[in-house]
Design a protein around this motif. Structure first.
Motif, PDB file in Angstrom:
ATOM      1  N   GLY A 244      31.799  57.146  21.539  1.00  0.00           N
ATOM      2  CA  GLY A 244      32.607  56.216  22.321  1.00  0.00           C
ATOM      3  C   GLY A 244      32.387  56.388  23.810  1.00  0.00           C
ATOM      4  N   TYR A 245      32.331  57.630  24.283  1.00  0.00           N
ATOM      5  CA  TYR A 245      32.108  57.877  25.708  1.00  0.00           C
ATOM      6  C   TYR A 245      30.735  57.377  26.147  1.00  0.00           C
ATOM      7  CZ  TYR A 245      36.061  61.073  25.077  1.00  0.00           C
ATOM      8  OH  TYR A 245      37.285  61.624  24.771  1.00  0.00           O
ATOM      9  N   LEU A 246      29.727  57.574  25.297  1.00  0.00           N
ATOM     10  CA  LEU A 246      28.377  57.121  25.640  1.00  0.00           C
ATOM     11  C   LEU A 246      28.303  55.589  25.685  1.00  0.00           C
ATOM     12  CD1 LEU A 246      26.210  59.653  23.606  1.00  0.00           C
ATOM     13  CD2 LEU A 246      26.604  59.612  26.080  1.00  0.00           C
ATOM     14  N   LEU A 247      29.020  54.922  24.763  1.00  0.00           N
ATOM     15  CA  LEU A 247      29.071  53.462  24.826  1.00  0.00           C
ATOM     16  C   LEU A 247      29.739  53.001  26.119  1.00  0.00           C
ATOM     17  CD1 LEU A 247      30.022  52.272  21.207  1.00  0.00           C
ATOM     18  CD2 LEU A 247      27.771  52.278  22.293  1.00  0.00           C
ATOM     19  N   ALA A 248      30.776  53.704  26.566  1.00  0.00           N
ATOM     20  CA  ALA A 248      31.440  53.353  27.819  1.00  0.00           C
ATOM     21  C   ALA A 248      30.482  53.509  29.003  1.00  0.00           C
ATOM     22  CB  ALA A 248      32.678  54.223  28.015  1.00  0.00           C
ATOM     23  N   CYS A 249      29.683  54.570  28.982  1.00  0.00           N
ATOM     24  CA  CYS A 249      28.691  54.768  30.043  1.00  0.00           C
ATOM     25  C   CYS A 249      27.650  53.653  30.029  1.00  0.00           C
ATOM     26  CB  CYS A 249      28.012  56.125  29.892  1.00  0.00           C
ATOM     27  SG  CYS A 249      29.093  57.540  30.219  1.00  0.00           S
ATOM     28  N   GLU A 250      27.209  53.288  28.837  1.00  0.00           N
ATOM     29  CA  GLU A 250      26.239  52.195  28.722  1.00  0.00           C
ATOM     30  C   GLU A 250      26.844  50.889  29.232  1.00  0.00           C
ATOM     31  OE1 GLU A 250      23.615  49.827  25.326  1.00  0.00           O
ATOM     32  OE2 GLU A 250      24.810  51.574  24.752  1.00  0.00           O
ATOM     33  N   TRP A 251      28.095  50.650  28.911  1.00  0.00           N
ATOM     34  CA  TRP A 251      28.801  49.447  29.366  1.00  0.00           C
ATOM     35  C   TRP A 251      28.779  49.369  30.895  1.00  0.00           C
ATOM     36  CZ3 TRP A 251      31.267  45.334  27.008  1.00  0.00           C
ATOM     37  CH2 TRP A 251      32.198  44.626  27.758  1.00  0.00           C
ATOM     38  N   CYS A 252      29.118  50.473  31.548  1.00  0.00           N
ATOM     39  CA  CYS A 252      29.117  50.492  33.017  1.00  0.00           C
ATOM     40  C   CYS A 252      27.717  50.243  33.568  1.00  0.00           C
ATOM     41  CB  CYS A 252      29.646  51.834  33.523  1.00  0.00           C
ATOM     42  SG  CYS A 252      31.385  52.126  33.155  1.00  0.00           S
ATOM     43  N   PHE A 253      26.718  50.864  32.951  1.00  0.00           N
ATOM     44  CA  PHE A 253      25.339  50.678  33.383  1.00  0.00           C
ATOM     45  C   PHE A 253      24.922  49.214  33.264  1.00  0.00           C
ATOM     46  CE2 PHE A 253      20.912  50.307  31.860  1.00  0.00           C
ATOM     47  CZ  PHE A 253      20.237  50.683  33.019  1.00  0.00           C
TER      48      PHE A 253
ATOM     49  N   ILE B 242      26.820  46.488  33.336  1.00  0.00           N
ATOM     50  CA  ILE B 242      27.497  45.635  34.321  1.00  0.00           C
ATOM     51  C   ILE B 242      26.929  45.868  35.711  1.00  0.00           C
ATOM     52  CG2 ILE B 242      29.697  45.178  35.463  1.00  0.00           C
ATOM     53  CD1 ILE B 242      31.081  45.618  32.808  1.00  0.00           C
ATOM     54  N   VAL B 243      26.774  47.130  36.089  1.00  0.00           N
ATOM     55  CA  VAL B 243      26.264  47.437  37.434  1.00  0.00           C
ATOM     56  C   VAL B 243      24.854  46.874  37.607  1.00  0.00           C
ATOM     57  CG1 VAL B 243      25.512  49.312  38.943  1.00  0.00           C
ATOM     58  CG2 VAL B 243      27.718  49.455  37.782  1.00  0.00           C
ATOM     59  N   THR B 244      24.008  47.051  36.617  1.00  0.00           N
ATOM     60  CA  THR B 244      22.632  46.555  36.716  1.00  0.00           C
ATOM     61  C   THR B 244      22.603  45.035  36.754  1.00  0.00           C
ATOM     62  OG1 THR B 244      21.856  48.503  35.510  1.00  0.00           O
ATOM     63  CG2 THR B 244      20.336  46.649  35.694  1.00  0.00           C
ATOM     64  N   THR B 245      23.448  44.392  35.947  1.00  0.00           N
ATOM     65  CA  THR B 245      23.507  42.933  35.954  1.00  0.00           C
ATOM     66  C   THR B 245      23.872  42.410  37.335  1.00  0.00           C
ATOM     67  OG1 THR B 245      24.086  42.815  33.604  1.00  0.00           O
ATOM     68  CG2 THR B 245      24.676  40.921  34.975  1.00  0.00           C
ATOM     69  N   TYR B 246      24.885  42.969  37.944  1.00  0.00           N
ATOM     70  CA  TYR B 246      25.303  42.506  39.274  1.00  0.00           C
ATOM     71  C   TYR B 246      24.254  42.830  40.328  1.00  0.00           C
ATOM     72  CZ  TYR B 246      29.886  40.671  38.133  1.00  0.00           C
ATOM     73  OH  TYR B 246      30.900  39.885  37.659  1.00  0.00           O
ATOM     74  N   ALA B 247      23.580  43.953  40.182  1.00  0.00           N
ATOM     75  CA  ALA B 247      22.520  44.294  41.132  1.00  0.00           C
ATOM     76  C   ALA B 247      21.382  43.279  41.057  1.00  0.00           C
ATOM     77  CB  ALA B 247      21.996  45.699  40.844  1.00  0.00           C
ATOM     78  N   LEU B 248      21.008  42.883  39.845  1.00  0.00           N
ATOM     79  CA  LEU B 248      19.930  41.908  39.692  1.00  0.00           C
ATOM     80  C   LEU B 248      20.346  40.526  40.187  1.00  0.00           C
ATOM     81  CD1 LEU B 248      18.529  42.890  36.174  1.00  0.00           C
ATOM     82  CD2 LEU B 248      17.434  43.269  38.382  1.00  0.00           C
ATOM     83  N   VAL B 249      21.604  40.145  39.956  1.00  0.00           N
ATOM     84  CA  VAL B 249      22.064  38.816  40.350  1.00  0.00           C
ATOM     85  C   VAL B 249      22.208  38.702  41.859  1.00  0.00           C
ATOM     86  CG1 VAL B 249      24.047  37.231  40.280  1.00  0.00           C
ATOM     87  CG2 VAL B 249      23.173  38.245  38.156  1.00  0.00           C
ATOM     88  N   TYR B 250      22.756  39.726  42.497  1.00  0.00           N
ATOM     89  CA  TYR B 250      23.148  39.588  43.902  1.00  0.00           C
ATOM     90  C   TYR B 250      22.258  40.346  44.888  1.00  0.00           C
ATOM     91  CZ  TYR B 250      27.216  37.167  42.178  1.00  0.00           C
ATOM     92  OH  TYR B 250      28.033  36.244  41.573  1.00  0.00           O
ATOM     93  N   ALA B 251      21.321  41.147  44.409  1.00  0.00           N
ATOM     94  CA  ALA B 251      20.401  41.807  45.338  1.00  0.00           C
ATOM     95  C   ALA B 251      19.494  40.768  45.985  1.00  0.00           C
ATOM     96  CB  ALA B 251      19.579  42.857  44.607  1.00  0.00           C
ATOM     97  N   GLU B 252      19.072  41.047  47.213  1.00  0.00           N
ATOM     98  CA  GLU B 252      18.219  40.122  47.945  1.00  0.00           C
ATOM     99  C   GLU B 252      16.753  40.462  47.731  1.00  0.00           C
ATOM    100  OE1 GLU B 252      19.140  37.407  49.343  1.00  0.00           O
ATOM    101  OE2 GLU B 252      21.271  37.789  48.966  1.00  0.00           O
TER     102      GLU B 252
END
Length: 337
Positions: free
Chosen positions: A42-51, A53-63
């Motif tokens: 469960g903890y590892l799935l939570a870490c993957e979840w955060c990864f 989301i963070v990567t998705t937003y980085a790809l969408v909003y990075a210049e």
């Protein structure tokens, strides 16, 4: 699934499968390390979840260059869509933290990718319950779709994924029924529904172009579409009254299939086993399925189409997977239809 509602030709094997699963569960309960492994999972799935989301937003909003952004977002959105769906599915069966405030925080974080875990949870429970009913279980298609192309259906689903931004869209019957049984959960579902358009409006205010050009198509639309496609590949062709053909599975036979199964946490590989024995934690389904493999083989358990490079974002595999579903659905009408 009630034994009396299944074909007589497979009742003995269903009883045998239940005995194998019961022995498997007894062995797990006697193992003091099993619960610790489940908590760590469960903890590892939570870490993957955060990864994700963070990567998705980085790809969408990075210049960086638009062509480079598209090159990254096409495969990433497919991979992330399947992965987020998998984590949400498992978390609704086995909470990631088993601590009320932490699990509430996880559900709140899902607003960032327009997932509503409480609503998904109750719809999914109803999906499981349908297989215990005399009128049959849940299948991804209607009788009217047999013999016709699936491309228009998937096209409508892709465009229709924008309905997630409409908080007033109708509630599923099982969700609306919460007003009488679990009103607090229904209130949470409604609040999260309203949070979706507000969140997207905030993103539009902060960065309108990246939100319109990248967030809406690759997060809002592809995320919902990946869930729809995964439902198809998990349940097609879906013989709802046959215990060993109501969902798909796949015992990985190659190194590549083992890799894709691991990336997907065995969701596609063991979905049939999960339906038959939903109380078995996801971390132990693969071992149970290996014990059930001879029974599955005798009854021609359908093989999942998802255990390919599609799970890591290959857009060509998206095309070939939908094409395979489409050809199979049209072929059901029979020759000359």
């Amino acid at each position: 699934m009630r034994i009396g509602s299944v074909p007589t030709t497979c009742r003995a094997d269903l009883e045998a499968a239940r005995k194998i699963a019961a022995a498997h569960l007894r062995q797990l309960r006697a193992d003091p390390r099993a619960a610790a492994r489940e908590r760590l999972g469960g903890y590892l799935l939570a870490c993957e979840w955060c990864f994700l989301i963070v990567t998705t937003y980085a790809l969408v909003y990075a210049e960086f260059a638009w062509w480079l952004k598209l090159t990254a977002l096409v495969p990433w959105s497919l991979y992330a869509g399947f992965a987020l769906d998998t984590i949400t599915h498992y978390a609704n069966h086995w909470p990631l933290f088993r601590v009320r405030w932490a699990d509430a925080a996880w559900r709140l974080s899902a607003i960032a990718v327009l997932f509503n875990p409480r609503e998904i949870h109750h719809v999914h429970l109803e999906h499981h319950r349908t297989y215990n009913r005399p009128d049959g279980g849940d299948v991804p298609y209607t009788p009217e779709m047999i013999g016709h192309s699936l491309w228009p259906h998937f096209g409508r689903e892709l465009i229709g994924s924008l309905r997630v931004l409409n908080p007033l869209r109708p509630l599923a019957d099982e969700v609306a029924a919460l007003a009488a049984t679990q009103p607090a959960e229904l209130r949470e579902i409604r609040r999260v529904r309203w949070a979706f358009p507000l969140w997207v409006a905030l993103l539009l205010a902060l960065d309108p172009w990246n939100t319109l050009l990248y967030f809406v198509p690759f997060v809002v639309m592809v995320g919902s579409f990946a869930s729809e496609l995964m439902n198809w590949t998990d349940h097609y062709p879906g013989e709802a009254r046959h215990p060993f053909r109501l969902a798909t599975s796949c015992e990985p036979a190659t190194r590549a299939e083992r890799l894709f199964a691991a990336v997907n946490h065995n969701t596609a590989a063991t979905h049939l086993t999960h339906h038959l024995f939903p109380s078995v934690h996801w971390m132990h389904l693969a071992a149970l399925q290996r014990a059930l493999a001879p029974i599955y083989a005798r009854h021609g358990a359908p093989r999942s189409l998802l255990l390919t490079t599609l799970l890591i974002g290959n857009p060509w595999r998206l095309w070939t997977t939908i094409r395979a579903l489409d050809r199979s659905m049209r072929a059901q009408a029979g020759p000359g239809a």
